[in-house]
Design an enzyme around this catalytic site. Structure first.
Site, PDB file in Angstrom:
ATOM      1  N   ASP A  81      41.887  43.198  38.436  1.00 47.72           N
ATOM      2  CA  ASP A  81      42.673  43.966  37.464  1.00 47.72           C
ATOM      3  C   ASP A  81      42.770  45.423  37.912  1.00 47.72           C
ATOM      4  O   ASP A  81      41.762  46.107  38.089  1.00 47.72           O
ATOM      5  CB  ASP A  81      42.005  43.881  36.097  1.00 47.72           C
ATOM      6  CG  ASP A  81      42.947  44.260  34.966  1.00 47.72           C
ATOM      7  OD1 ASP A  81      44.025  44.794  35.264  1.00 47.72           O
ATOM      8  OD2 ASP A  81      42.608  44.027  33.801  1.00 47.72           O
ATOM      9  N   SER A 131      47.579  45.712  31.047  1.00 51.10           N
ATOM     10  CA  SER A 131      47.047  44.425  31.506  1.00 51.10           C
ATOM     11  C   SER A 131      47.521  43.264  30.648  1.00 51.10           C
ATOM     12  O   SER A 131      47.677  42.142  31.155  1.00 51.10           O
ATOM     13  CB  SER A 131      45.514  44.471  31.510  1.00 51.10           C
ATOM     14  OG  SER A 131      45.035  45.440  32.407  1.00 51.10           O
TER      15      SER A 131
END
Length: 342
Positions: A81, A131
């Site tokens: 991420d 995200s």
């Protein structure tokens, strides 16, 4: 090249003025055409908001590039991420040298990169993607707004990769070093309007409004994790599973064709963790517990919760020295997980 700050300011001001004075029709046209897909429409010609469906905004649609007819037996999807090529390159140069390689990461047979953007609930493009919206894109093929998980801009749920795999009869797992409810892993086992709706109750990130089970919704992310029932689920976020369930009843996952609940419905008044155990989950909290697991399947899925929040990360000091041929020697660098004794 040198030029004065005044000149630079003048250039920026002139550019901003030119953009501000673009005809509205051109601005609206650009709003819908930047991605280059005539199916990627989020505001129609009448100004109505339209929710793009899976594949509408992807370059090759739902079918992909079609480079081969070969089918993979297993799929392992690894996502760092916020970790792009530049971060990997910086780490490689620092730890391994200009001619170095990471023994694991650089040996993978395939890697992918894609450009992305989000679409707000007002139908307008959002150029900075969080995200949640990004994970919704790669897990469902659907553009959505920042903060949403596996739902489109109208809040409609869309089937994600884990649900597709389960419906195809595949074994599934979801493993993260973050809270397992966090946006990136969360998109694989929840459909919810706000990425922060972790728990069914309490003061820490509770679900609210129509999405709560007691209001007829699918429930919090923690509850939806249990309903999705991957064979293996490992990560942090343990404390949210201790929150009390407010509404009992059935599995509410909207896409699974086989809703195996281990023979038990949800029971109000008990925690998510207690409900998971009643539904047949093997719940472990540390390395010893994980080492004791001998089977993980739909009858006995594994839920590993190794930290109340994100898994603890610790990076020890690195000391690069000259070593010839661009090599760098470094003191120990490791990521530690105290609960796992690693």
């Amino acid at each position: 090249m040198r030029f004065s700050l005044k000149a630079a300011t003048a250039v920026v001001s002139a550019s901003a003025l030119a953009i501000a004075n673009l005809p509205t029709s051109l601005a609206q046209s650009a709003e819908q055409s930047f991605n280059g897909k005539d199916t990627c429409i989020s505001i129609d010609s009448n100004g109505n908001i339209v929710a793009p469906q899976p594949g509408d905004c992807t370059q090759f649609g739902k079918g992909g590039q079609g480079n081969t007819d070969a089918q993979a037996r297993n799929v392992i999807f690894i996502l760092g991420d916020g970790m792009g090529h530049q971060e990997i390159t910086a780490a490689r140069n620092y730890l391994k040298g200009a001619n170095g390689r990471f023994e694991g990461l650089d040996e993978l047979t395939a890697a992918g990169a894609y450009t992305t953007f989000a679409i707000g609930e007002d139908g307008k493009r959002q150029y900075v993607t969080d995200s949640a919206a990004s994970a919704t894109g790669w897990s469902t093929g659907t553009k959505t707004y920042n903060g949403a998980l596996s739902v489109d801009i109208t809040g409609k749920p869309h089937e994600n990769l884990l649900e597709m795999a389960k419906n195809a009869g595949m074994r599934t797992g979801n493993v993260s070093t973050a809270e397992i409810q966090d946006a990136t892993p969360g998109a694989m086992h929840s459909h919810i309007s706000k990425r922060g709706y972790y728990a069914p109750s309490g003061d820490a990130k509770p679900v609210k409004g129509a999405e709560a089970r007691e209001n007829g919704g699918l429930g919090s992310i923690s509850e939806q994790i249990i309903d999705t029932r991957a064979d293996v689920t490992l990560g942090g976020g343990r404390k949210y599973f201790d929150a009390e369930v407010q509404q009992g009843g059935e599995n509410r996952n909207p896409f699974l064709t086989d809703k195996n609940d281990g023979g038990a419905d949800w029971e109000a008044g008990k925690s998510v963790r207690e409900n998971a155990i009643a539904k047949g989950y093997q719940v472990v909290d540390d390395k010893q517990g994980l080492e004791g697991i001998t089977v993980a399947n739909q009858d006995q899925p594994v839920l590993g919760l190794f930290h109340d929040k994100n898994m603890t990360r610790k990076f020890e000091q690195t000391v690069p020295v000259s070593g010839g041929c661009g090599e760098v020697r470094a003191v120990a660098k490791r990521q530690t997980y105290p609960a796992l004794n690693l």
